[in-house]
Design an enzyme around this catalytic site. Structure first.
Site: not given
Ligand code: GDP
Ligand code: IMO
Ligand code: MG
Length: 431
Positions: A23, A26, A50-51, A233
């Site tokens: 998270d 990416k 979840g991106h 991840q």
């Molecule tokens: P990912 O899994 O690495 O793609 O990241 P996620 O989407 O799960 O979580 C990142 C969260 O931070 C999302 O809600 C994005 O919209 C938000 N986000 C990304 N970059 C920034 C930033 O620079 N500032 C803020 N405030 N939010 C951001």
């Molecule tokens: P993105 O791509 C954050 C965590 C889960 C759990 C562990 C194992 O959005 O960054 P799994 O479902 O793979 O058996 O879970 O890894 N986890 C993540 N945490 N971002 C993710 O993906 C994750 N994918 C799995 O919360 O602790």
């Molecule tokens: Mg994510």
């Protein structure tokens, strides 16, 4: 941003991956950089990811589909290292359709990507229930059991859908799973309904082009195409080097690009490692710089730290430099991208974990097992900038205190911070 090449040499693959526990942002960065590439390829993970992408006032969350899909004409490839749940995937495709995103000619799927069956999800739930308090905190998307079947040589792959024996292969694996599930009578499920939904969802998958992705990618590189590999991840969730057993079941580091797409190590170009300006983790497991207090709560509120896949509240803490130094080493990161620096805007003081104290001494290296070693993070404190970064579009326009914070991190980590994200929207990026 993409790697430059000698005129006749094949292109290199650039990589984007997470340096923390996932998270890191990416999706946003892949979407931003995608315009400089011809192909975006996911190399591991599955619908546990979840991106999130934000542009034109809309928010999109992708789970299996690569984050280059919103850039017209770009090819998006789901590599062999990915595990795919047809039901989640069909839902994702439907929501792309609803948003008028055309993808049919631009979304390719490796025949060697493994399929998540409904029974894999229930086995995931059974495994977590059996662990009780020591549960991983899995997303329960069936990731672990599907990778187990892959390495156990029992799995079903996307290419198998084309086989006339597909139903038999499915039934044979299902029967094996149902035997196992008998040990867990507390895990209840509606097999008939879920199975029907699963088979219906395969139709959406069938409409896409299946490819022998290892040939596809290597041919593309030889033809000079620019390829960006998108990780899911983060490196601290890597099955080998993460906080085992509180990890996911795939290789989330740069090595995973080679096995997840079928490319040789020398094809890897730049590695862009993403870190938040602080740190989060969702699920169980060690987190040395965690702030299980009002600081963590403030980070959660300011950063809206709730899971994109499960909605769970993310655990929050300060940025952890021994941890980052470790994942920079594992991933060979050439460029750091720091996201969510704006989340620190209202903090009067910002802490940075610079050392760990364990076994009576201070260390900058991680112990061999973070789960069984009592670790205390040692912090240095910085002044906050206490102002908005909305108008900062260059590094020089950042407040002096933010520049000082970034300079310290860069010097400690020894890798340049080449991008700074100041908000969730596509354009909020200082390059
Ligand atoms: P990912 O899994 O690495 O793609 O990241 P996620 O989407 O799960 O979580 C990142 C969260 O931070 C999302 O809600 C994005 O919209 C938000 N986000 C990304 N970059 C920034 C930033 O620079 N500032 C803020 N405030 N939010 C951001
Ligand atoms: P993105 O791509 C954050 C965590 C889960 C759990 C562990 C194992 O959005 O960054 P799994 O479902 O793979 O058996 O879970 O890894 N986890 C993540 N945490 N971002 C993710 O993906 C994750 N994918 C799995 O919360 O602790
Ligand atoms: Mg994510």
């Amino acid at each position: 941003m993409q790697s430059t090449n000698d005129k006749n040499a094949p292109s290199k693959i650039d990589v984007i991956l997470g340096l923390q526990w996932g998270d890191e942002g990416k999706g946003k960065i892949v979407d931003y950089l995608a315009t400089g590439y011809d192909i975006v390829a996911r190399f591991q993970g599955g619908p546990n990811a979840g991106h999130t992408l934000k542009f034109d006032g809309q928010k999109y969350v992708l789970h299996t589909v690569p984050s280059g899909i919103f850039r017209a004409h770009l090819i998006n490839l789901i590599g062999n290292g990915v595990v795919l749940d047809p039901v989640v995937f069909a839902r994702e495709l439907k929501s792309l359709e609803d948003s008028n995103v055309s993808f049919k000619e631009r979304l390719l799927v490796s025949r060697k990507a493994h399929l998540i069956l409904p029974t894999h999800r229930w086995l995931d739930a059974a495994s977590e229930a059996q662990k009780g308090k020591a549960k991983i905190g899995s997303t329960l998307k069936g990731i672990g059991p599907t990778y187990m079947d892959k390495t156990g040589r029992n799995g079903l792959r996307v290419g198998d859908i084309e086989s006339p024996n597909f139903r038999e292969q499915y039934n044979s694996l299902k029967a094996k799973h149902l035997q196992l599930l008998k040990i867990y009578p507390e895990i209840t499920f509606d097999l008939e309904t879920e199975e029907q939904r699963w088979f219906e969802s395969l139709n959406a998958l069938r409409e896409l082009q299946f490819v022998n992705s290892e040939y596809y990618i290597n041919d593309a590189l030889r033809a000079g195409k620019r390829v960006l590999a998108e990780g899911a991840q983060g490196a601290m969730l890597d099955v080998d080097f993460g906080t085992y057993p509180f990890v996911t079941s795939s290789s989330t580091i740069t090595a995973g690009v080679c096995t997840g797409l079928g490319v040789a190590p020398q094809t890897i170009g730049r590695v862009i490692g993403i870190t938040k300006a602080y740190c989060t983790r969702v699920g169980g497991g060690p987190f040395p710089s965690e702030q299980d207090n009002e600081i963590g709560e403030k980070l959660r509120q300011e950063g809206f730290e709730f899971g994109s896949t499960t909605g769970r509240a993310r655990r929050c803490g300060w940025i952890d430099l021994p941890q980052l130094k470790y994942t920079l080493l594992l991933t060979g990161t050439t460029d750091i991208c720091m996201t969510k620096i704006d989340v620190l805007n209202s903090f009067a003081k910002i802490s940075v974990a610079t050392k760990y104290r364990y076994n009576g001494l201070e260390h900058t290296e991680l112990p061999h097992d973070l789960c069984t070693t009592e670790v205390e993070a040692v912090y240095e404190e910085f002044e906050g900038w206490q102002s908005s970064l909305d108008h900062a579009t260059t590094y020089d326009a950042l407040p002096a205190a933010a520049q000082k914070y970034l300079r310290f991190l860069e010097e400690y980590l020894g890798v340049p911070i080449t991008m700074i994200s100041t908000g969730p929207e596509r354009e909020k990026l200082i390059v």
